[in-house]
Design an enzyme around this catalytic site. Structure first.
Site, PDB file in Angstrom:
ATOM      1  N   SER A   1      40.299  38.669  40.984  1.00  0.00           N
ATOM      2  CA  SER A   1      40.132  38.938  42.448  1.00  0.00           C
ATOM      3  C   SER A   1      40.843  40.689  42.341  1.00  0.00           C
ATOM      4  O   SER A   1      41.459  41.330  41.373  1.00  0.00           O
ATOM      5  CB  SER A   1      41.484  38.722  44.050  1.00  0.00           C
ATOM      6  OG  SER A   1      42.262  39.404  44.750  1.00  0.00           O
TER       7      SER A   1
ATOM      8  N   TYR B   1      50.149  35.924  44.184  1.00  0.00           N
ATOM      9  CA  TYR B   1      48.646  36.197  44.825  1.00  0.00           C
ATOM     10  C   TYR B   1      48.339  37.173  43.472  1.00  0.00           C
ATOM     11  O   TYR B   1      47.187  37.168  42.567  1.00  0.00           O
ATOM     12  CB  TYR B   1      48.463  35.750  45.883  1.00  0.00           C
ATOM     13  CG  TYR B   1      46.784  35.973  46.195  1.00  0.00           C
ATOM     14  CD1 TYR B   1      46.121  34.871  45.576  1.00  0.00           C
ATOM     15  CD2 TYR B   1      45.696  36.989  45.480  1.00  0.00           C
ATOM     16  CE1 TYR B   1      44.913  34.474  45.919  1.00  0.00           C
ATOM     17  CE2 TYR B   1      44.202  37.442  46.089  1.00  0.00           C
ATOM     18  CZ  TYR B   1      43.791  36.156  45.887  1.00  0.00           C
ATOM     19  OH  TYR B   1      42.704  36.288  46.313  1.00  0.00           O
TER      20      TYR B   1
ATOM     21  N   ASN C   1      36.620  28.227  39.980  1.00  0.00           N
ATOM     22  CA  ASN C   1      36.609  28.946  41.006  1.00  0.00           C
ATOM     23  C   ASN C   1      37.963  28.811  41.454  1.00  0.00           C
ATOM     24  O   ASN C   1      38.722  29.132  43.197  1.00  0.00           O
ATOM     25  CB  ASN C   1      35.376  28.844  42.487  1.00  0.00           C
ATOM     26  CG  ASN C   1      35.797  29.009  43.664  1.00  0.00           C
ATOM     27  OD1 ASN C   1      35.752  30.844  43.601  1.00  0.00           O
ATOM     28  ND2 ASN C   1      36.153  27.982  44.408  1.00  0.00           N
TER      29      ASN C   1
ATOM     30  N   ILE D   1      36.207  39.069  51.278  1.00  0.00           N
ATOM     31  CA  ILE D   1      34.787  38.185  51.302  1.00  0.00           C
ATOM     32  C   ILE D   1      34.994  37.224  52.069  1.00  0.00           C
ATOM     33  O   ILE D   1      36.207  36.757  53.197  1.00  0.00           O
ATOM     34  CB  ILE D   1      35.036  37.554  50.042  1.00  0.00           C
ATOM     35  CG1 ILE D   1      34.302  38.356  49.001  1.00  0.00           C
ATOM     36  CG2 ILE D   1      33.571  36.393  50.249  1.00  0.00           C
ATOM     37  CD1 ILE D   1      33.561  39.234  48.895  1.00  0.00           C
TER      38      ILE D   1
ATOM     39  N   ALA E   1      50.445  37.980  40.845  1.00  0.00           N
ATOM     40  CA  ALA E   1      50.526  38.104  39.417  1.00  0.00           C
ATOM     41  C   ALA E   1      49.083  36.828  39.024  1.00  0.00           C
ATOM     42  O   ALA E   1      49.410  37.163  37.910  1.00  0.00           O
ATOM     43  CB  ALA E   1      51.662  37.430  39.429  1.00  0.00           C
ATOM     44  N   SER E   2      48.909  36.063  40.112  1.00  0.00           N
ATOM     45  CA  SER E   2      47.998  35.234  39.533  1.00  0.00           C
ATOM     46  C   SER E   2      46.981  35.692  39.025  1.00  0.00           C
ATOM     47  O   SER E   2      46.125  35.109  37.768  1.00  0.00           O
ATOM     48  CB  SER E   2      48.194  34.163  40.297  1.00  0.00           C
ATOM     49  OG  SER E   2      47.589  34.093  41.480  1.00  0.00           O
ATOM     50  N   LYS E   3      46.117  36.016  39.650  1.00  0.00           N
ATOM     51  CA  LYS E   3      45.080  36.703  39.850  1.00  0.00           C
ATOM     52  C   LYS E   3      44.902  38.033  38.556  1.00  0.00           C
ATOM     53  O   LYS E   3      44.391  37.934  37.740  1.00  0.00           O
ATOM     54  CB  LYS E   3      44.164  38.123  40.567  1.00  0.00           C
ATOM     55  CG  LYS E   3      44.041  36.434  41.845  1.00  0.00           C
ATOM     56  CD  LYS E   3      43.136  35.036  41.495  1.00  0.00           C
ATOM     57  CE  LYS E   3      42.541  34.116  42.269  1.00  0.00           C
ATOM     58  NZ  LYS E   3      41.775  33.133  42.075  1.00  0.00           N
TER      59      LYS E   3
END
Lengths: 74, 252
Positions: free
Chosen positions: B147, B160, B95, B193, B162-164
């Site tokens: 995400s 972000y 997480n 969220i 690309a990472s997810k």
């Protein structure tokens, strides 16, 4: 310690190292490919009731090297 | 009839569990009887407090390993803790993550490195460590936090996103490789969220995001925790290689 290691090699790779009397090398010995290697690792961890370090897993390139590394966990 | 959501006797690791979504997941797994090993970054005090609170509230064993999840040694230490204390690992929730926004051309190299190393490399380290102990037990569930931005992209979130998206690729690959070992690997793709991260968003931007959600409300950490519980439990025993969007019908 050799007995435990030999038993794992026998079970996973179906070869009897006889305490190092036979040359066993990663990616040369039949069955000792990347999949066989991870099965070997799982078998060794089970037999020695331990968790191997990643560097040790990557260094296990021959039967002799396995013996040398597993001495740390015996 | 046995409760298919019961996790008594099972051992779960949750990274980034000091607060927000990770904390909600940890509490939800504990509420269903799981033994926990929690991780929080650097600040050992926060994760120590969270561990004590959860253990007392839900009467389950909880230990913790503080450390930066971008370092492979942290996930190795978490799994070693599971092995030393419990000799097993059933659930691993990847997480921990960071959100650093920036327009193209405005993202410094250290922000790119930080985002990829925590959000993506952290997941890869976690999968590698968890799978080794899980296969001894002949089963396991790995849950990776992606995400909605990883699925659809977004302006100002090049890195972000690309990472997810990378987390989704890792989930699909790991699910294929680990399925024969009865280890399931799935991802959750949260939408908007209500966490500390989104409370920093300017009011106008917040309203714009809210308007893009079909269900008309911001998601809660509990919405994500409930999905994690499903993926951790036997209710999802034949589910692997999936990306579950939990976004209230949000459009990006």
């Amino acid at each position: 310690m050799h007995d435990k290691i030999d038993a794992v090699f026998k079970e996973v790779l179906n070869v009897d190292p006889k305490g190092g009397a036979i040359t066993l090398v990663y990616n040369e010995t039949e069955g000792w490919n990347s999949v066989g290697h991870m099965m070997l690792v799982a078998g060794l961890e089970q037999a020695f009731d331990c968790m191997l370090e990643m560097d040790d897993i990557l260094d296990m390139s021959s039967y002799e090297k396995v013996v040398e590394i597993m001495a740390k966990y015996a | 009839m046995l409760d298919p959501l019961a996790l008594s006797g099972r051992v779960a690791i949750v990274t980034g569990a000091s607060r927000g979504i990770g904390r909600a997941i940890a509490e939800t797994l504990a509420a269903h009887g799981a033994t926990l090993i929690l991780n929080g970054r650097r600040d050992g005090e926060a994760i120590s407090r969270a561990s004590r609170y959860i253990s007392e509230k839900f009467n389950v064993p909880v230990s913790y390993v503080a450390g930066d999840i971008s370092q492979a040694q942290t996930s190795a230490n978490l799994v070693k803790d599971a092995f030393t204390r419990h000799k097993r690992l059933d659930i691993y929730v990847n997480n921990a993550g960071v959100l650093i926004d920036g327009l193209i051309g405005m993202m410094p190299e250290h922000d790119i490195d930080a985002t990829l190393s925590i959000n993506l490399a952290g997941v890869l380290h976690g999968v590698q460590s968890a799978a080794r102990l899980m296969q001894r037990g002949g089963r396991g569930s790995i849950i990776n936090m992606s995400s909605i931005i990883g699925r659809f992209g977004n302006t100002g979130q090049l890195v972000y996103s690309a990472s997810k998206a990378g987390v989704i690729g890792a989930t699909l690959a790991a699910a294929k490789e680990l399925a024969p070992k009865n280890i399931r690997v799935n991802a959750i793709a949260p939408g908007f969220i209500d966490t500390d991260m989104v409370r920093q968003i300017p009011e106008a931007k917040f309203a714009e995001r809210l308007a893009s959600i079909g269900m008309g409300r911001i998601g809660t950490p509990q919405d994500i925790a409930n999905t994690a519980l499903f993926l951790a439990s036997d209710l999802s025993s034949y589910v692997t290689g999936q990306v579950l969007g939990v976004d209230g019908g949000m459009l990006v």
